[in-house]
Design an enzyme around this catalytic site. Structure first.
Site, PDB file in Angstrom:
ATOM      1  N   CYS A  19       0.660  -1.152   0.157  1.00  0.00           N
ATOM      2  CA  CYS A  19      -0.502  -0.202  -0.002  1.00  0.00           C
ATOM      3  C   CYS A  19       1.000   0.845  -0.067  1.00  0.00           C
ATOM      4  CB  CYS A  19      -0.881  -0.288   1.275  1.00  0.00           C
ATOM      5  SG  CYS A  19      -1.839   2.026   1.462  1.00  0.00           S
ATOM      6  N   CYS A  26      -0.550   4.331   2.032  1.00  0.00           N
ATOM      7  CA  CYS A  26      -0.820   4.516   3.989  1.00  0.00           C
ATOM      8  C   CYS A  26      -0.161   2.453   4.674  1.00  0.00           C
ATOM      9  CB  CYS A  26      -2.083   4.639   4.793  1.00  0.00           C
ATOM     10  SG  CYS A  26      -2.969   3.845   3.884  1.00  0.00           S
ATOM     11  N   SER A  27      -0.963   2.147   4.957  1.00  0.00           N
ATOM     12  CA  SER A  27      -0.761   0.528   5.965  1.00  0.00           C
ATOM     13  C   SER A  27      -1.904  -0.182   4.782  1.00  0.00           C
ATOM     14  CB  SER A  27      -0.794   0.786   6.899  1.00  0.00           C
ATOM     15  OG  SER A  27      -1.661   1.047   7.338  1.00  0.00           O
ATOM     16  N   CYS A  28      -2.582  -0.079   4.152  1.00  0.00           N
ATOM     17  CA  CYS A  28      -3.839  -1.124   3.764  1.00  0.00           C
ATOM     18  C   CYS A  28      -3.602  -2.492   3.473  1.00  0.00           C
ATOM     19  CB  CYS A  28      -4.260  -0.791   2.694  1.00  0.00           C
ATOM     20  SG  CYS A  28      -5.660   1.084   2.714  1.00  0.00           S
TER      21      CYS A  28
END
Lengths: 227, 93
Positions: free
Chosen positions: A118, A121-123
């Site tokens: 991702c 962000c941090s999906c």
């Protein structure tokens, strides 16, 4: 017997630096989180028990859930077809509570390797695999996974041949992704439970491959010994 | 034949989920995912319109030119339809 570093106050007995205590004041966003949480409770929108139950549910999720899905796909071609068609439904079919997760499974083959990132962000498929590893959220991983993914994978110990196409999946919006790795050779006749022990978290992100039977021979033997 | 699209080269302020490295780049539609609330409105608690979300596949050659590790490797990303402009087949190389 004394350890090599026993006299060094900056190192633990096993020779690692101590992590400093985090005694600093709360950051802006930590304060914001607490304020919003307490407001939600005060206004009767959530109860502390509901918040704790949600934390417990997330903590109970782990890569083992994904490993069970992968192992089932390795042993049941019809399940694998359903997984590739609708991974969310296939996870629920095995009894996993994945909430609103919209999951896409991407299959590794002899000629295709998949990698999940991702960049924004941090999906991550948290509702299946639990919380992501810290490196997954790092700026280095997020940028290099698209800019120089082969060099990145080599640092993970995975060198792809030039005959293998690398497909990177950037989780930019509403979908989450899980890699269906290739079933290791030498596992003919294994049942899903034994196969699941070969499936690592990293193999479902694409930064690694499943363990091979040789890697776990002693572990499996030990498990059998424990009945 | 795969449907070719180009990501718009916009740079609006606010919460946008189209990565900069894909803006202005051309890819092919890998699959259509259905309609989802526009995050650019949702992030501000507006009544978000539901916009088609599309998975677009870009080649490493398209993204990085001569700097690509292997030109035929790909990056797939989910892009909201208002960020995509269709390309005529005549534009194809």
């Amino acid at each position: 017997m004394p350890h090599d570093h026993a006299d060094d106050p900056h190192l633990s007995p096993s020779g690692h630096p101590y992590r400093p205590d985090q005694d600093e004041p709360l950051t802006y966003w930590q304060t914001m989180e607490i304020a919003i949480r307490e407001l939600l409770v005060e206004k009767g929108i959530l109860t502390p028990a509901e918040i704790q139950a949600e934390i417990d549910a997330m903590d109970s999720r782990s890569p083992a859930n994904g490993a069970a899905v992968v192992a089932r796909a390795w042993t049941d071609p019809e399940y694998k077809a359903r997984l590739l068609a609708d991974a969310s439904a296939a996870c629920r079919e095995l009894g996993f509570d994945i909430g609103p997760l919209r999951l896409i499974a991407v299959e590794n083959t002899e000629t295709v390797h998949n990698l999940i990132v991702c960049t924004l962000c941090s999906c991550y498929p948290r509702n299946l695999l639990g919380l992501p590893p810290d490196w997954y959220k790092s700026r280095a991983y997020r940028s290099r996974a698209v800019r120089e993914p082969r060099a990145l994978l080599a640092e993970f110990g995975l060198t792809l041949g030039r005959d293998v196409t690398l497909r990177v999946h950037d989780s930019t919006a509403d979908m989450r992704y899980v890699v269906l790795p290739r079933r290791p050779e030498g596992t003919e006749g294994w049942d899903a439970e034994a196969l699941a022990a070969l499936v690592t978290r990293d193999s479902m992100i694409g930064t690694g491959l499943p363990r091979s039977p040789g890697d776990v021979a002693s572990t499996v033997a030990g498990a059998e010994g424990n009945g | 034949m795969a449907e070719r699209v180009r990501v718009r080269r916009w740079a609006p302020p606010g919460h946008v989920r189209t990565p900069f490295y894909l803006r202005g780049k051309t890819g092919v539609i890998e699959r259509r995912l259905g309609r989802f609330p526009n995050p650019e409105e949702l992030a501000y608690r507006q009544d978000a319109a539901r916009i088609e979300l599309v998975r677009v596949r870009f080649t490493a050659a398209e993204l990085w030119g001569d700097g690509a590790e292997r030109p035929d490797d790909t990056v797939d990303a989910e892009i909201y339809a208002h960020w995509l402009e269709p390309l005529e087949a005549a534009d194809a190389p």
